[in-house]
Write an enzyme that holds these catalytic residues in place. Sequence first.
Site, mmCIF file in Angstrom:
data_model
loop_
_atom_site.group_PDB
_atom_site.id
_atom_site.type_symbol
_atom_site.label_atom_id
_atom_site.label_comp_id
_atom_site.label_asym_id
_atom_site.label_seq_id
_atom_site.Cartn_x
_atom_site.Cartn_y
_atom_site.Cartn_z
ATOM 1 N N ASP A 16 -15.182 -2.498 -1.892
ATOM 2 C CA ASP A 16 -14.873 -2.370 -0.368
ATOM 3 C C ASP A 16 -16.033 -2.227 0.637
ATOM 4 O O ASP A 16 -16.542 -1.410 0.122
ATOM 5 C CB ASP A 16 -13.726 -1.496 -0.194
ATOM 6 N N ASP A 60 0.718 -1.081 0.019
ATOM 7 C CA ASP A 60 0.056 -0.049 0.281
ATOM 8 C C ASP A 60 0.909 1.269 0.069
ATOM 9 O O ASP A 60 1.599 1.490 0.853
ATOM 10 C CB ASP A 60 -0.841 0.086 1.361
#
Length: 240
Positions: free
Chosen positions: A129, A8
């Site tokens: 998500d 990330d």
Amino acid sequence: MILYPAIDLKDGACVRLYKGEMDQATVFNDNPAAQARAFVTAGCDWLHLVDLNGAFAGAPVNAAPVEEILKTCDVPAQLGGGIRDLATIENWLSKGLQRVILGTVAVEQPDLVREAARKFPGHVAVGIDARDGMVATRGWAEETNVEVTDLARQFEDAGVAAIIYTDINRDGAMQGPNVAATAALANAVGIPVIASGGVSSMADLEALKSCGAPLDGAISGRALYDGKIDVAEATAFLKS
């Protein structure tokens, strides 16, 4: 199943967030390409990349470290965050990215996802998500009234390569994945599902592998950095 080590990217560094909060980022490596090479050396078959700044900006922000990873690593990579038009998709694929992950646009512009999947078969995934079963967009900052399964079913006939399902409340919390919700999604659609969020131990991987649904793989981040999961051991286990 495939283990997808997560890298990330925030402000050019490799970080992990806690439940998706940008102000709760822990920096694990300020050289993301070196981190990626370490995962590859350990035996991973794929890399999972996220441009966190890009997810909020709506356009690529951490392009430089992603490009360096693509140049120096010889395993396929998938990337999400700030990819919201065909030009950006085509640009990333031309640079050697194997798979783009479309999240926000899957909710806001589903026709774009279908067009991209037709134009680039096998190279487009949908990122879903969710908090408490409801989809969140724009870097997880905006809640919607769209249910996970309803969104996934919209793309059953679109030819997308995979769905990456992330339970936001589990992400970075080292509390285990939402196995039941992930299995339910995988059993509800014919699209391969990749589990994400909270995968923090070999026991979690065992639970996902034996969940009764045909999962494509699992993404793990913090547990790899903390040494809770060994890349080589996990990769071998999921392949067995």
